[in-house]
Structures are given as C-alpha cells and as structure tokens.
Design a protein around this motif. Sequence first.
Motif, PDB file in Angstrom:
ATOM      1  N   GLY A  26       0.841  -1.195   0.000  1.00 23.05           N
ATOM      2  CA  GLY A  26       0.000   0.000   0.000  1.00 23.05           C
ATOM      3  C   GLY A  26       0.872   1.239   0.000  1.00 23.05           C
ATOM      4  O   GLY A  26       2.102   1.151   0.023  1.00 23.05           O
ATOM      5  N   ARG A  27       0.229   2.379  -0.023  1.00 17.60           N
ATOM      6  CA  ARG A  27       1.017   3.619  -0.004  1.00 17.60           C
ATOM      7  C   ARG A  27       0.177   4.758   0.532  1.00 17.60           C
ATOM      8  O   ARG A  27      -1.073   4.714   0.516  1.00 17.60           O
ATOM      9  N   PHE A  28       0.886   5.760   1.016  1.00 12.71           N
ATOM     10  CA  PHE A  28       0.251   7.013   1.401  1.00 12.71           C
ATOM     11  C   PHE A  28       0.977   8.071   0.586  1.00 12.71           C
ATOM     12  O   PHE A  28       2.212   8.058   0.521  1.00 12.71           O
ATOM     13  N   ALA A  29       0.216   8.921  -0.088  1.00 15.27           N
ATOM     14  CA  ALA A  29       0.838   9.833  -1.052  1.00 15.27           C
ATOM     15  C   ALA A  29       0.404  11.275  -0.796  1.00 15.27           C
ATOM     16  O   ALA A  29      -0.300  11.870  -1.601  1.00 15.27           O
ATOM     17  N   PRO A  30       0.808  11.837   0.327  1.00 12.60           N
ATOM     18  CA  PRO A  30       0.355  13.199   0.642  1.00 12.60           C
ATOM     19  C   PRO A  30       1.038  14.266  -0.214  1.00 12.60           C
ATOM     20  O   PRO A  30       2.169  14.075  -0.665  1.00 12.60           O
ATOM     21  N   SER A  31       0.329  15.361  -0.425  1.00 17.01           N
ATOM     22  CA  SER A  31       0.918  16.531  -1.084  1.00 17.01           C
ATOM     23  C   SER A  31       1.395  17.462   0.035  1.00 17.01           C
ATOM     24  O   SER A  31       0.583  17.875   0.857  1.00 17.01           O
ATOM     25  N   PRO A  32       2.675  17.788   0.063  1.00 17.01           N
ATOM     26  CA  PRO A  32       3.182  18.612   1.170  1.00 17.01           C
ATOM     27  C   PRO A  32       2.904  20.094   0.951  1.00 17.01           C
ATOM     28  O   PRO A  32       3.811  20.896   0.761  1.00 17.01           O
TER      29      PRO A  32
ATOM     30  N   ALA B  64       1.211  16.332 -14.911  1.00 20.09           N
ATOM     31  CA  ALA B  64      -0.141  16.222 -14.353  1.00 20.09           C
ATOM     32  C   ALA B  64      -0.204  15.043 -13.382  1.00 20.09           C
ATOM     33  O   ALA B  64       0.460  14.012 -13.577  1.00 20.09           O
ATOM     34  N   TYR B  65      -1.009  15.215 -12.368  1.00 24.60           N
ATOM     35  CA  TYR B  65      -1.195  14.187 -11.340  1.00 24.60           C
ATOM     36  C   TYR B  65      -1.512  12.821 -11.955  1.00 24.60           C
ATOM     37  O   TYR B  65      -0.950  11.803 -11.547  1.00 24.60           O
ATOM     38  N   GLN B  66      -2.438  12.775 -12.935  1.00 25.21           N
ATOM     39  CA  GLN B  66      -2.904  11.471 -13.451  1.00 25.21           C
ATOM     40  C   GLN B  66      -1.756  10.642 -14.033  1.00 25.21           C
ATOM     41  O   GLN B  66      -1.701   9.436 -13.820  1.00 25.21           O
TER      42      GLN B  66
ATOM     43  N   VAL C 275      -5.444   3.277  -1.509  1.00 27.93           N
ATOM     44  CA  VAL C 275      -6.499   3.676  -0.566  1.00 27.93           C
ATOM     45  C   VAL C 275      -6.430   5.189  -0.447  1.00 27.93           C
ATOM     46  O   VAL C 275      -5.356   5.734  -0.160  1.00 27.93           O
ATOM     47  N   ARG C 276      -7.541   5.889  -0.684  1.00 26.81           N
ATOM     48  CA  ARG C 276      -7.530   7.358  -0.635  1.00 26.81           C
ATOM     49  C   ARG C 276      -8.962   7.864  -0.561  1.00 26.81           C
ATOM     50  O   ARG C 276      -9.915   7.075  -0.609  1.00 26.81           O
ATOM     51  N   GLY C 277      -9.137   9.163  -0.489  1.00 23.07           N
ATOM     52  CA  GLY C 277     -10.468   9.749  -0.335  1.00 23.07           C
ATOM     53  C   GLY C 277     -11.322   9.595  -1.589  1.00 23.07           C
ATOM     54  O   GLY C 277     -10.797   9.483  -2.704  1.00 23.07           O
TER      55      GLY C 277
HETATM   56  N1  GLU Z   1      -1.639  13.587  -3.336  1.00 23.03           N
HETATM   57  C1  GLU Z   1      -3.043  13.374  -3.159  1.00 23.03           C
HETATM   58  C2  GLU Z   1      -3.508  14.099  -1.897  1.00 23.03           C
HETATM   59  O1  GLU Z   1      -2.705  14.509  -1.081  1.00 23.03           O
HETATM   60  C3  GLU Z   1      -3.398  11.910  -3.060  1.00 23.03           C
HETATM   61  C4  GLU Z   1      -3.364  11.234  -4.373  1.00 23.03           C
HETATM   62  C5  GLU Z   1      -3.567   9.722  -4.345  1.00 23.03           C
HETATM   63  O2  GLU Z   1      -3.606   9.136  -3.250  1.00 23.03           O
HETATM   64  O3  GLU Z   1      -3.652   9.156  -5.425  1.00 23.03           O
HETATM   65  O4  GLU Z   1      -4.701  14.262  -1.732  1.00 23.03           O
END
Ligand code: GLU
Length: 327
Positions: A23-29, A209-211, A227-229
Amino acid sequence: MQRLCLRYVKIVYLCTMIDSPKGRFAPSPTGRMHLGNVYTALISWLSARKAGGSWVLRIEDLDPQRSRVDYARQIEDDLHWLGLDWDEGGLDDRGAAGPYSQSRRGALYAGFLDRLRSTGLTYGCTCTRADIMATQAPHQTDGRVIYAGTCRPAVMPCHAPGSAVPHAVRLWVPDRDIDFVDRVYGPQSVNLASHCGDFVLRRADGAWAYQLAVVVDDALMGITEVVRGNDLLLSAAQQIYLYGLLGLPAPSFAHLPLVCNAEGRRLSKRDSSLSMAELRRTHTPDALIGRLAYLAGITPDASPCTAAGLLDRFDWSAIRPVGSVTV
Ligand code: GLU
C-alpha cells in the motif's frame, strides 16, 4: 530430499512475496495534514499491515509553487507520532524504487509520456483556462471541468509534430465506459468522454499532471492497493485507462468517505481546529487513533488505542460506502 525441501521453501517464500500487498500514502506537502488525511493514512496502513504487506510513503510535491519540504518533514513527524511506520520512501528515499518525491521523477514521467505519444492518442493543446471555462455547460455545477476537445485533431490517432507555441499535452479518451470495482463503493462505470474529456498529461508550463505521475509511480513502486479519499473515485477510471494504454498492471482501488466538519463541509488545510498542529495539542496519539477508529466504524467507541492495537479488529467491511463521515 533436502534439495527438494529447500526448493519448496523457496517457492513458498516467493509466492508470499508476490502475494503480499503493498500500500502507499501519497500526501501533497502543501500544508499541515488534517484529520481527513490522517484518516486515509490510518486505513491504508491498517489494510496493508493486516495482510502482512508493506507500506510506502510517497511525497506528491508536483506543484512547485505550493509544495514545501518543511511540510513533508512535518508529515513524516506526524506519522511517527501516530505510530504509522513505512518500509519505503519518505524524504530519505529508503528503498529501491526511488526517488520517492515526485519533483525528482520528471525523467521517468517523460519516458512514459513518450510511450503514450507513440500511440498517436496525445495532442498539443493551447487552450487557456478561460477558453476552457467558456465551453462549459451552464448547468455544470459540481465543479468538474469537461474538456470540449477544442484542440483535438480531426482524425485520431494522429502523429502530427508538436506545435512551437507552449502547449499542454492531452490524451484522447474513448466514448465508452471504463469499469472497475472499488473495494468500498463496489462496481463503477465511468465514461471518460462525458466525465472529463481528453485530459492533460503535461501542462503548458512543463509541470507534470497528477494522473500521469500517479500511474507511473504506483506502477514502478509495485503498489498493489490504492487507498484514498472518494474525491478521487472518478480519477481511478482515468488511471485505469492509462494503465491499459501503458500495458502496466493496475492496483486495486479503495476509496474512503470524506471526512467533513460539523457544518458538513469537507475538511481542507484551512480547517485549523482539525489540523495536526491543533490535534497534537489536544490529543495524545492513542486518543486520536481511538477517535479515528470510531469514525471509521472499526471500534464501538472512541477509547484510546494504538494503530498496531487495531490490526486484529480492522476489517474492510467496517468502512461503509457513504459519501462522508462527520467529526
Ligand atoms: N496527493 C493526493 C492528496 O494529497 C493523493 C493522491 C492519491 O492518493 O492518489 O490528496
């Protein structure tokens, strides 16, 4: 016999490695995390860890104007405080699939953009934001912007040379449904032509781009579950389309109800009372994890507990497919 046994052990070991989720967590700082970000981090961590899998921390600092390394450092500190540990990634680039900050992965994105260009399904777009807004249907009220195809060549696929003026690179999308099953919201069918239209892979100012970035990163980092919102539920269809074009395996997707404040508004980095700065002042780590576990439906009350202490109790069936949960 001994050799046979060893081989058997090796095969079993390899199978476990292949089967074990990542899994991963990918926050935007771009600011301090809020309760909603932490909710996502906790559920993603529980899902991967419960299944004996690993967890990656990726820094999504694609937006050079808003991203700051101080915020990324603070996110790491907040995750440590919560007891959410990661095996790969972070600012020190632990692991073999680095760098783990998107701002340093441009060369990889460029390679994958070239692969997409060679399909003939990309084209240059010189529309400004104002041009695009002028083509939106007046009833379009949910904030979604649908590209009307103004710059799309008459015939696709096309292999026209890029224009000399600065332009964004867009990807042609088909007028058909992309089907997938979300772990929380169940079967989904999204028609990309009516949902977003041809979408941007690289902006006119050169920003990725994010995508595109998220697909390249999740694939190269071997992520098996996202897993994300649920604000990104429809983006999953764009990403599945990209996985298909690039011939990469798509991860599974689980989207979570958005965390809303008492007024029913989705949390943002501006909700200071639910930002980690304030939450760390008013809670112990166990009290905050207990509150999140209750919010997620994992526990019957908000008694303090640790993240690791929730592993036995966590089950995906606790997460209800509702639009939002209110704190
Ligand atoms: N970087 C995005 C955010 O902080 C999350 C993107 C993702 O989980 O795919 O909301």
